[in-house]
Design a protein around this motif. Structure first.
Motif, PDB file in Angstrom:
ATOM      1  N   PRO A 116       0.797  -1.235   0.000  1.00 16.93           N
ATOM      2  CA  PRO A 116       0.000   0.000   0.000  1.00 16.93           C
ATOM      3  C   PRO A 116       0.824   1.277   0.000  1.00 16.93           C
ATOM      4  O   PRO A 116       0.281   2.362  -0.255  1.00 16.93           O
ATOM      5  N   GLU A 117       2.120   1.190   0.308  1.00 19.11           N
ATOM      6  CA  GLU A 117       2.961   2.393   0.323  1.00 19.11           C
ATOM      7  C   GLU A 117       3.269   2.897  -1.081  1.00 19.11           C
ATOM      8  O   GLU A 117       3.718   4.029  -1.253  1.00 19.11           O
ATOM      9  N   TRP A 118       3.026   2.054  -2.091  1.00 18.88           N
ATOM     10  CA  TRP A 118       3.398   2.394  -3.457  1.00 18.88           C
ATOM     11  C   TRP A 118       2.164   2.612  -4.318  1.00 18.88           C
ATOM     12  O   TRP A 118       1.151   1.936  -4.161  1.00 18.88           O
ATOM     13  N   SER A 119       2.267   3.540  -5.252  1.00 20.16           N
ATOM     14  CA  SER A 119       1.267   3.707  -6.295  1.00 20.16           C
ATOM     15  C   SER A 119       1.971   3.517  -7.634  1.00 20.16           C
ATOM     16  O   SER A 119       3.198   3.402  -7.694  1.00 20.16           O
ATOM     17  N   VAL A 120       1.199   3.451  -8.708  1.00 20.30           N
ATOM     18  CA  VAL A 120       1.778   3.266 -10.043  1.00 20.30           C
ATOM     19  C   VAL A 120       1.655   4.569 -10.817  1.00 20.30           C
ATOM     20  O   VAL A 120       0.582   5.172 -10.881  1.00 20.30           O
ATOM     21  N   LEU A 121       2.770   4.994 -11.377  1.00 19.84           N
ATOM     22  CA  LEU A 121       2.845   6.250 -12.113  1.00 19.84           C
ATOM     23  C   LEU A 121       3.414   5.951 -13.494  1.00 19.84           C
ATOM     24  O   LEU A 121       4.439   5.274 -13.616  1.00 19.84           O
ATOM     25  N   PRO A 160       5.336   2.049 -16.808  1.00 19.61           N
ATOM     26  CA  PRO A 160       4.860   2.087 -15.420  1.00 19.61           C
ATOM     27  C   PRO A 160       6.018   2.128 -14.425  1.00 19.61           C
ATOM     28  O   PRO A 160       7.015   1.409 -14.581  1.00 19.61           O
ATOM     29  N   PHE A 161       5.881   2.966 -13.421  1.00 25.08           N
ATOM     30  CA  PHE A 161       6.853   3.054 -12.335  1.00 25.08           C
ATOM     31  C   PHE A 161       6.128   2.891 -11.005  1.00 25.08           C
ATOM     32  O   PHE A 161       4.987   3.335 -10.851  1.00 25.08           O
ATOM     33  N   PHE A 210      10.527  13.430   3.164  1.00 20.14           N
ATOM     34  CA  PHE A 210      11.889  13.743   2.732  1.00 20.14           C
ATOM     35  C   PHE A 210      11.994  13.956   1.231  1.00 20.14           C
ATOM     36  O   PHE A 210      12.977  14.483   0.733  1.00 20.14           O
ATOM     37  N   GLY A 211      10.995  13.521   0.479  1.00 19.71           N
ATOM     38  CA  GLY A 211      11.041  13.614  -0.971  1.00 19.71           C
ATOM     39  C   GLY A 211      10.277  12.453  -1.583  1.00 19.71           C
ATOM     40  O   GLY A 211       9.430  11.844  -0.930  1.00 19.71           O
ATOM     41  N   TRP A 212      10.565  12.126  -2.820  1.00 18.25           N
ATOM     42  CA  TRP A 212       9.876  11.037  -3.512  1.00 18.25           C
ATOM     43  C   TRP A 212      10.885  10.036  -4.070  1.00 18.25           C
ATOM     44  O   TRP A 212      12.054  10.348  -4.291  1.00 18.25           O
ATOM     45  N   VAL A 213      10.386   8.831  -4.304  1.00 16.37           N
ATOM     46  CA  VAL A 213      11.193   7.742  -4.860  1.00 16.37           C
ATOM     47  C   VAL A 213      10.344   7.018  -5.891  1.00 16.37           C
ATOM     48  O   VAL A 213       9.131   6.843  -5.700  1.00 16.37           O
ATOM     49  N   LEU A 214      10.969   6.587  -6.991  1.00 15.73           N
ATOM     50  CA  LEU A 214      10.252   5.758  -7.959  1.00 15.73           C
ATOM     51  C   LEU A 214      11.220   4.751  -8.573  1.00 15.73           C
ATOM     52  O   LEU A 214      12.432   4.906  -8.500  1.00 15.73           O
ATOM     53  N   ALA A 215      10.662   3.712  -9.192  1.00 18.49           N
ATOM     54  CA  ALA A 215      11.494   2.672  -9.808  1.00 18.49           C
ATOM     55  C   ALA A 215      10.697   1.928 -10.861  1.00 18.49           C
ATOM     56  O   ALA A 215       9.494   1.696 -10.718  1.00 18.49           O
ATOM     57  N   GLY A 216      11.378   1.554 -11.941  1.00 16.49           N
ATOM     58  CA  GLY A 216      10.771   0.792 -13.018  1.00 16.49           C
ATOM     59  C   GLY A 216      11.845   0.128 -13.861  1.00 16.49           C
ATOM     60  O   GLY A 216      13.027   0.123 -13.495  1.00 16.49           O
ATOM     61  N   SER A 217      11.467  -0.417 -14.995  1.00 17.47           N
ATOM     62  CA  SER A 217      12.404  -1.102 -15.881  1.00 17.47           C
ATOM     63  C   SER A 217      12.350  -0.495 -17.271  1.00 17.47           C
ATOM     64  O   SER A 217      11.365   0.163 -17.645  1.00 17.47           O
ATOM     65  N   THR A 218      13.389  -0.745 -18.052  1.00 17.29           N
ATOM     66  CA  THR A 218      13.447  -0.271 -19.432  1.00 17.29           C
ATOM     67  C   THR A 218      13.566  -1.476 -20.361  1.00 17.29           C
ATOM     68  O   THR A 218      13.755  -2.609 -19.922  1.00 17.29           O
TER      69      THR A 218
END
Length: 223
Positions: free
Chosen positions: A162-167, A177-178, A185-193
């Motif tokens: 639940p801490e993550w959403s999809v952007l 999709p990330f 403190f700021g934002w964090v995101l992660a995905g693949s290429t």
């Protein structure tokens, strides 16, 4: 993922959050990577700069970070500004080589597989390295950082939580999709290429919603 630079990006900072300028880095270590590097796409027109790479136990380049915008210092009450007007506006892009579990060349062990979770964890710890809440005494910052690092790992290991959403953000012009989350403190995101790497990012003062990522054609442009 065991590497010699787990945080992906470390910046020296003085006690009390005073910023030391980033030492200008060359692209030499980045050029050793057998994978492409990613940064913000051409829509971003501000400063770009190198941070550092992380290597595996056998010396291979595994990941690295490129910076965009203001060069960040450790954030505390002296440098953070107000929530509506933060003094520093930056985004850091972390590129992580995608690979399965593999054995070291000398037969002494094996390297863990990398995944989107690896990129999420490196990005989260990168953000923490520039964070020092004002209510935390300097003497307790190491304890705070250790606790937050463990929390970051647990969150990165549960990207469906639940801490993550999809952007959806563009990568080389293609909507991708990330996993995304915000904190004080700021934002964090992660995905693949599609280029054999995972991409993580973190930032403060710059909205993640308007960002796009692209393969870096010439890493020397960041030096």
């Amino acid at each position: 993922m065991e590497t010699t630079s787990r945080a992906g990006a470390q910046a020296p900072a003085a006690e009390g959050g005073q910023q030391f300028p980033f030492a200008r880095r060359t692209a030499d270590d980045y050029l050793l990577a057998p994978f492409p590097w990613y940064g913000l796409d051409e829509a971003f027109t501000g400063p770009r700069w190198l941070m550092q790479v992380g290597t595996s136990a056998d010396g291979a380049v595994e990941h690295g970070s490129t910076g965009h915008g203001d060069e960040p210092s450790v954030r505390n009450e002296f440098v953070s500004g107000s929530p509506d007007d933060p003094r520093e506006r930056f985004a850091v892009v972390v590129t992580v080589a995608a690979h399965p579990v593999r054995h070291l060349a000398d037969g002494t062990g094996q390297l863990e597989a990398t995944s989107v979770s690896s990129a999420a964890w490196l990005a989260a710890v990168g953000l923490l390295s520039f964070t020092w809440p004002g209510q935390v005494d300097h003497a307790l910052r190491d304890d705070w950082l250790e606790q937050q690092t463990e929390t970051a790992w647990e969150l990165a290991d549960d990207l469906s939580g639940p801490e993550w959403s999809v952007l959806s953000l563009p990568v080389d012009g293609v909507p991708t999709p990330f996993y995304y989350r915000e904190s004080e403190f700021g934002w964090v995101l992660a995905g693949s290429t599609s280029q054999g790497v995972h991409v993580g990012a973190y930032g403060r003062g710059m909205s993640a919603y308007g960002l796009g990522f692209a393969m870096i054609k010439d890493i020397n442009a960041y030096a």
